[in-house]
Design a protein around this motif. Sequence first.
Motif, short mmCIF file in Angstrom:
data_model
loop_
_atom_site.label_atom_id
_atom_site.label_comp_id
_atom_site.label_asym_id
_atom_site.label_seq_id
_atom_site.Cartn_x
_atom_site.Cartn_y
_atom_site.Cartn_z
N LEU A 1 0.86 -1.18 0.00
CA LEU A 1 0.00 0.00 0.00
C LEU A 1 0.89 1.23 0.00
N SER A 2 0.82 2.00 -1.06
CA SER A 2 1.68 3.17 -1.19
C SER A 2 1.41 4.16 -0.05
N GLY A 3 2.49 4.63 0.56
CA GLY A 3 2.36 5.59 1.65
C GLY A 3 2.05 4.96 2.99
N GLU A 4 1.95 3.65 3.04
CA GLU A 4 1.67 2.93 4.28
C GLU A 4 2.76 1.89 4.52
N ASP A 5 2.94 1.52 5.76
CA ASP A 5 3.91 0.48 6.12
C ASP A 5 3.23 -0.87 6.11
N VAL A 6 2.55 -1.17 5.01
CA VAL A 6 1.69 -2.36 4.95
C VAL A 6 1.92 -3.10 3.65
N LEU A 7 2.06 -4.42 3.75
CA LEU A 7 2.19 -5.30 2.59
C LEU A 7 1.16 -6.41 2.70
N ILE A 8 0.37 -6.59 1.65
CA ILE A 8 -0.55 -7.74 1.57
C ILE A 8 0.28 -8.91 1.06
N SER A 9 0.51 -9.90 1.93
CA SER A 9 1.52 -10.93 1.64
C SER A 9 0.94 -12.24 1.11
N GLY A 10 -0.40 -12.35 1.01
CA GLY A 10 -0.99 -13.58 0.48
C GLY A 10 -0.51 -14.80 1.23
N ASP A 11 -0.12 -15.84 0.50
CA ASP A 11 0.38 -17.06 1.12
C ASP A 11 1.91 -17.13 1.09
N HIS A 12 2.55 -16.08 0.63
CA HIS A 12 4.02 -16.09 0.59
C HIS A 12 4.60 -16.03 1.99
N VAL A 13 4.01 -15.20 2.85
CA VAL A 13 4.45 -15.10 4.25
C VAL A 13 3.22 -15.10 5.12
N MET A 14 3.14 -16.07 6.03
CA MET A 14 2.03 -16.19 6.98
C MET A 14 2.60 -16.43 8.37
N ALA A 15 1.91 -15.93 9.39
CA ALA A 15 2.42 -16.07 10.76
C ALA A 15 2.17 -17.46 11.33
N TRP A 16 1.13 -18.13 10.88
CA TRP A 16 0.71 -19.38 11.53
C TRP A 16 1.54 -20.58 11.08
N SER A 17 2.19 -20.48 9.89
CA SER A 17 2.88 -21.63 9.33
C SER A 17 3.78 -21.17 8.18
N THR A 18 4.74 -22.01 7.82
CA THR A 18 5.48 -21.76 6.60
C THR A 18 4.58 -22.09 5.41
N SER A 19 4.89 -21.50 4.26
CA SER A 19 4.11 -21.74 3.05
C SER A 19 4.50 -23.08 2.42
N ILE A 20 3.54 -23.72 1.80
CA ILE A 20 3.83 -24.91 1.01
C ILE A 20 4.51 -24.48 -0.29
N VAL A 21 5.63 -25.10 -0.58
CA VAL A 21 6.32 -24.88 -1.85
C VAL A 21 6.45 -26.24 -2.50
N ALA A 22 5.72 -26.47 -3.57
CA ALA A 22 5.66 -27.80 -4.17
C ALA A 22 5.74 -27.70 -5.69
N ALA A 23 6.72 -28.39 -6.26
CA ALA A 23 6.86 -28.46 -7.72
C ALA A 23 5.75 -29.35 -8.29
N PRO A 24 5.30 -29.10 -9.51
CA PRO A 24 5.81 -28.10 -10.43
C PRO A 24 5.11 -26.75 -10.34
N ASP A 25 4.06 -26.63 -9.52
CA ASP A 25 3.37 -25.34 -9.41
C ASP A 25 4.26 -24.29 -8.76
N GLY A 26 5.06 -24.71 -7.79
CA GLY A 26 5.94 -23.79 -7.09
C GLY A 26 7.39 -24.13 -7.30
N SER A 27 8.26 -23.31 -6.75
CA SER A 27 9.70 -23.50 -6.93
C SER A 27 10.42 -22.98 -5.70
#
Length: 300
Positions: free
Chosen positions: A163-189
């Motif tokens: 968000l421009s002008g704010e100290d805020v990032l919408i992080s989706g599933d890339h970074v979550m507090a409750w768990s690490t993200s699933i990274v699985a080939a071939p969809d992910g890398s």
Amino acid sequence: MKHDRSFDPRYGERVELLPGLCRVTARNPGPFTFHGTNSYILGQKHLVVVDPGPADEEHVNTLLSLTDGAQIEAILVTHTHVDHSPAARMLQQRSGAKIIGCAPHHAARPLMEGEVNPLDASGDKDYAPDQEYQDGDVFEAAGIKFEAIATPGHTANHMCFALSGEDVLISGDHVMAWSTSIVAAPDGSMRDYMASIDKLLARSETTYLPGHGGTISDALTYVEQLKQHRLTREASILNELGTQPRSIPEIVAKLYADVDPKLHGAAGLSVFAHLEDLTERGRTIADPSLALDATFRLTA
């Protein structure tokens, strides 16, 4: 590293996080969604809805009921897993809003000969944005300025939005507090994921709004911990291969001994993502070929 699992989804409610920004959590709890998918509503008289969630009529009705009569102008999507993007089409039909954000669903690489995509059903192949953004694009929706940040890894098309002008990032599933993200080939890398982690570490935002679970404060410290966690996992995999060749189930049984066996399948996909990266970097060799059922050993 320690995850924060203290989260009240408050189903059916607007949870105000900042002026003009609230969270609404879908009622789709599960082992990979925690308490459910977080949708975010931004704006006042004109609105942006971020990640409207699964194809769930109840959640779409909830989102519409919580707009207080304001007009939804845009539906912003971080990535195309079926717990995040299918409701975009349902919400568009009800509101007329345009769908914007990440590219259509695609894999990080082509399928290898004989390979089956274990997460094929999790991809929303019907997602078709009216406007697709690229890394670094700055755009405006409902009077709010966003910056698009390509963060492939969890999926090949994953985007975060600052968000421009704010100290805020919408992080989706890339970074979550409750768990690490699933990274699985071939969809992910895993290689892409680690590069995306470094990209966020080079930025200034310290408050992240994730796709599942609670808001992340002091986010850069947490992201650095995520990076070190992945590097430690990589080192553990290499250590397991230090004495003799091993299969992925053998590695998982050792490294994830304290994890619910129901999650060992997902753990195996994560281990494979690490091994795919290690093999591409010349650290390991797959026999007979790079695949989930291969045996892996260290290079000489």
